[in-house]
Design a protein around this motif. Structure first.
Motif, PDB file in Angstrom:
ATOM      1  N   LEU A   1      38.940 -16.318  41.387  1.00 43.79           N
ATOM      2  CA  LEU A   1      37.680 -16.582  40.707  1.00 43.79           C
ATOM      3  C   LEU A   1      36.478 -15.998  41.441  1.00 43.79           C
ATOM      4  O   LEU A   1      35.602 -15.390  40.828  1.00 43.79           O
ATOM      5  CB  LEU A   1      37.502 -18.095  40.545  1.00 43.79           C
ATOM      6  N   LEU A   2      36.417 -16.167  42.750  1.00 51.97           N
ATOM      7  CA  LEU A   2      35.246 -15.686  43.493  1.00 51.97           C
ATOM      8  C   LEU A   2      35.138 -14.165  43.465  1.00 51.97           C
ATOM      9  O   LEU A   2      34.040 -13.624  43.344  1.00 51.97           O
ATOM     10  CB  LEU A   2      35.288 -16.200  44.929  1.00 51.97           C
ATOM     11  N   SER A   3      36.239 -13.477  43.553  1.00 55.79           N
ATOM     12  CA  SER A   3      36.212 -12.010  43.453  1.00 55.79           C
ATOM     13  C   SER A   3      35.767 -11.569  42.066  1.00 55.79           C
ATOM     14  O   SER A   3      35.004 -10.620  41.921  1.00 55.79           O
ATOM     15  CB  SER A   3      37.588 -11.421  43.744  1.00 55.79           C
TER      16      SER A   3
ATOM     17  N   VAL B   1      13.849  -8.514  34.585  1.00 57.05           N
ATOM     18  CA  VAL B   1      13.439  -9.605  35.474  1.00 57.05           C
ATOM     19  C   VAL B   1      14.241 -10.870  35.165  1.00 57.05           C
ATOM     20  O   VAL B   1      14.707 -11.557  36.085  1.00 57.05           O
ATOM     21  CB  VAL B   1      11.917  -9.860  35.347  1.00 57.05           C
ATOM     22  N   PHE B   2      14.426 -11.171  33.894  1.00 56.08           N
ATOM     23  CA  PHE B   2      15.192 -12.353  33.515  1.00 56.08           C
ATOM     24  C   PHE B   2      16.625 -12.262  34.044  1.00 56.08           C
ATOM     25  O   PHE B   2      17.165 -13.241  34.573  1.00 56.08           O
ATOM     26  CB  PHE B   2      15.185 -12.518  32.000  1.00 56.08           C
ATOM     27  N   GLN B   3      17.255 -11.105  33.911  1.00 59.15           N
ATOM     28  CA  GLN B   3      18.620 -10.932  34.399  1.00 59.15           C
ATOM     29  C   GLN B   3      18.693 -11.016  35.922  1.00 59.15           C
ATOM     30  O   GLN B   3      19.621 -11.625  36.462  1.00 59.15           O
ATOM     31  CB  GLN B   3      19.188  -9.596  33.919  1.00 59.15           C
ATOM     32  N   ILE B   4      17.737 -10.417  36.602  1.00 54.88           N
ATOM     33  CA  ILE B   4      17.735 -10.451  38.066  1.00 54.88           C
ATOM     34  C   ILE B   4      17.580 -11.882  38.580  1.00 54.88           C
ATOM     35  O   ILE B   4      18.155 -12.257  39.599  1.00 54.88           O
ATOM     36  CB  ILE B   4      16.620  -9.533  38.619  1.00 54.88           C
ATOM     37  N   LEU B   5      16.819 -12.696  37.866  1.00 56.21           N
ATOM     38  CA  LEU B   5      16.594 -14.071  38.305  1.00 56.21           C
ATOM     39  C   LEU B   5      17.719 -15.023  37.904  1.00 56.21           C
ATOM     40  O   LEU B   5      18.018 -15.966  38.636  1.00 56.21           O
ATOM     41  CB  LEU B   5      15.269 -14.592  37.747  1.00 56.21           C
ATOM     42  N   THR B   6      18.347 -14.813  36.774  1.00 57.12           N
ATOM     43  CA  THR B   6      19.303 -15.806  36.288  1.00 57.12           C
ATOM     44  C   THR B   6      20.748 -15.547  36.695  1.00 57.12           C
ATOM     45  O   THR B   6      21.485 -16.507  36.942  1.00 57.12           O
ATOM     46  CB  THR B   6      19.242 -15.910  34.755  1.00 57.12           C
TER      47      THR B   6
ATOM     48  N   VAL C   1      21.732 -16.966  40.224  1.00 52.98           N
ATOM     49  CA  VAL C   1      21.697 -18.429  40.218  1.00 52.98           C
ATOM     50  C   VAL C   1      22.898 -18.981  39.451  1.00 52.98           C
ATOM     51  O   VAL C   1      23.561 -19.915  39.902  1.00 52.98           O
ATOM     52  CB  VAL C   1      20.369 -18.936  39.612  1.00 52.98           C
ATOM     53  N   ALA C   2      23.198 -18.397  38.307  1.00 58.46           N
ATOM     54  CA  ALA C   2      24.351 -18.849  37.521  1.00 58.46           C
ATOM     55  C   ALA C   2      25.651 -18.625  38.286  1.00 58.46           C
ATOM     56  O   ALA C   2      26.545 -19.478  38.270  1.00 58.46           O
ATOM     57  CB  ALA C   2      24.392 -18.119  36.186  1.00 58.46           C
ATOM     58  N   GLY C   3      25.768 -17.488  38.973  1.00 57.11           N
ATOM     59  CA  GLY C   3      26.961 -17.229  39.772  1.00 57.11           C
ATOM     60  C   GLY C   3      27.109 -18.216  40.918  1.00 57.11           C
ATOM     61  O   GLY C   3      28.211 -18.683  41.218  1.00 57.11           O
ATOM     62  N   HIS C   4      26.007 -18.556  41.552  1.00 59.75           N
ATOM     63  CA  HIS C   4      26.040 -19.519  42.654  1.00 59.75           C
ATOM     64  C   HIS C   4      26.475 -20.899  42.151  1.00 59.75           C
ATOM     65  O   HIS C   4      27.330 -21.554  42.765  1.00 59.75           O
ATOM     66  CB  HIS C   4      24.664 -19.602  43.311  1.00 59.75           C
ATOM     67  N   ILE C   5      25.908 -21.330  41.058  1.00 56.82           N
ATOM     68  CA  ILE C   5      26.258 -22.641  40.505  1.00 56.82           C
ATOM     69  C   ILE C   5      27.727 -22.662  40.073  1.00 56.82           C
ATOM     70  O   ILE C   5      28.449 -23.629  40.338  1.00 56.82           O
ATOM     71  CB  ILE C   5      25.321 -22.989  39.336  1.00 56.82           C
ATOM     72  N   ALA C   6      28.175 -21.610  39.409  1.00 58.03           N
ATOM     73  CA  ALA C   6      29.572 -21.559  38.969  1.00 58.03           C
ATOM     74  C   ALA C   6      30.519 -21.524  40.165  1.00 58.03           C
ATOM     75  O   ALA C   6      31.585 -22.157  40.142  1.00 58.03           O
ATOM     76  CB  ALA C   6      29.790 -20.342  38.079  1.00 58.03           C
ATOM     77  N   GLY C   7      30.153 -20.797  41.218  1.00 60.28           N
ATOM     78  CA  GLY C   7      30.995 -20.734  42.407  1.00 60.28           C
ATOM     79  C   GLY C   7      31.114 -22.077  43.104  1.00 60.28           C
ATOM     80  O   GLY C   7      32.204 -22.484  43.527  1.00 60.28           O
TER      81      GLY C   7
ATOM     82  N   THR D   1      32.382  -9.296  41.082  1.00 62.41           N
ATOM     83  CA  THR D   1      32.387  -8.066  40.297  1.00 62.41           C
ATOM     84  C   THR D   1      31.665  -8.240  38.966  1.00 62.41           C
ATOM     85  O   THR D   1      31.182  -7.264  38.391  1.00 62.41           O
ATOM     86  CB  THR D   1      33.814  -7.547  40.071  1.00 62.41           C
ATOM     87  N   ALA D   2      31.571  -9.462  38.483  1.00 64.73           N
ATOM     88  CA  ALA D   2      30.829  -9.670  37.237  1.00 64.73           C
ATOM     89  C   ALA D   2      29.330  -9.614  37.477  1.00 64.73           C
ATOM     90  O   ALA D   2      28.573  -9.213  36.602  1.00 64.73           O
ATOM     91  CB  ALA D   2      31.207 -11.014  36.623  1.00 64.73           C
ATOM     92  N   ALA D   3      28.888 -10.012  38.656  1.00 60.17           N
ATOM     93  CA  ALA D   3      27.448 -10.089  38.910  1.00 60.17           C
ATOM     94  C   ALA D   3      26.882  -8.791  39.474  1.00 60.17           C
ATOM     95  O   ALA D   3      25.911  -8.262  38.941  1.00 60.17           O
ATOM     96  CB  ALA D   3      27.151 -11.244  39.861  1.00 60.17           C
ATOM     97  N   LYS D   4      27.448  -8.283  40.545  1.00 60.56           N
ATOM     98  CA  LYS D   4      26.825  -7.155  41.255  1.00 60.56           C
ATOM     99  C   LYS D   4      26.779  -5.870  40.433  1.00 60.56           C
ATOM    100  O   LYS D   4      25.698  -5.377  40.135  1.00 60.56           O
ATOM    101  CB  LYS D   4      27.535  -6.908  42.594  1.00 60.56           C
ATOM    102  N   PRO D   5      27.908  -5.272  40.069  1.00 61.22           N
ATOM    103  CA  PRO D   5      27.789  -4.002  39.328  1.00 61.22           C
ATOM    104  C   PRO D   5      27.237  -4.184  37.924  1.00 61.22           C
ATOM    105  O   PRO D   5      26.621  -3.273  37.385  1.00 61.22           O
ATOM    106  CB  PRO D   5      29.211  -3.452  39.288  1.00 61.22           C
ATOM    107  N   GLN D   6      27.439  -5.349  37.345  1.00 60.98           N
ATOM    108  CA  GLN D   6      26.928  -5.562  35.994  1.00 60.98           C
ATOM    109  C   GLN D   6      25.404  -5.539  35.979  1.00 60.98           C
ATOM    110  O   GLN D   6      24.799  -4.929  35.106  1.00 60.98           O
ATOM    111  CB  GLN D   6      27.448  -6.895  35.445  1.00 60.98           C
TER     112      GLN D   6
END
Length: 118
Positions: free
Chosen positions: A33-35, A73-78, A81-87, A39-44
């Motif tokens: 899941l963490l990997s 800006v919305f994508q960079i901010l959200t 945060v969403a990845g951190h909460i899900a992790g 990959t879902a957050a950084k290159p996306q």
């Protein structure tokens, strides 16, 4: 000058599309899941930003380019945060393969937190 901007826009769109494709492939291929979240957050995000830059270069004199900036800006901010909460939620519910973690700093932090009823 317009031809140069068109070629730069094309390059941004192609690289952004390739990064977004790589993120999709990583979601399917990575083992845990963490990997997959990484990959879902950084290159996306980088792929989306490049696509927005390419679109912005094509729409250059149009005043609606500001909408693209708001989307970026919305994508960079959200997304982080969403990845951190899900992790954190996945870690707390045991969905993380702890044998694949090199360093587990969250284990010590959660051990110090008082739980309910303590």
């Amino acid at each position: 000058m317009t031809a140069v901007l068109d070629w730069i826009a094309l390059g941004c769109l192609l690289i952004g599309a390739l990064l977004s494709f790589a993120a999709g492939v990583g979601l399917v291929r990575f083992p845990d899941l963490l990997s997959r979240m990484h990959t879902a957050a950084k290159p996306q995000i980088l792929g989306l930003l490049l696509i927005l830059v390419g679109i912005g270069l094509r729409m250059a004199p149009d005043p609606r380019v500001g909408v693209l900036v708001l989307v970026a800006v919305f994508q960079i901010l959200t997304v982080p945060v969403a990845g951190h909460i899900a992790g954190r939620a996945a870690y707390r519910t045991g969905r993380v393969r702890r044998d694949l973690l090199a360093i587990d700093e969250l284990r010590d932090e959660l051990a110090e937190e008082p739980g309910p009823g303590r």
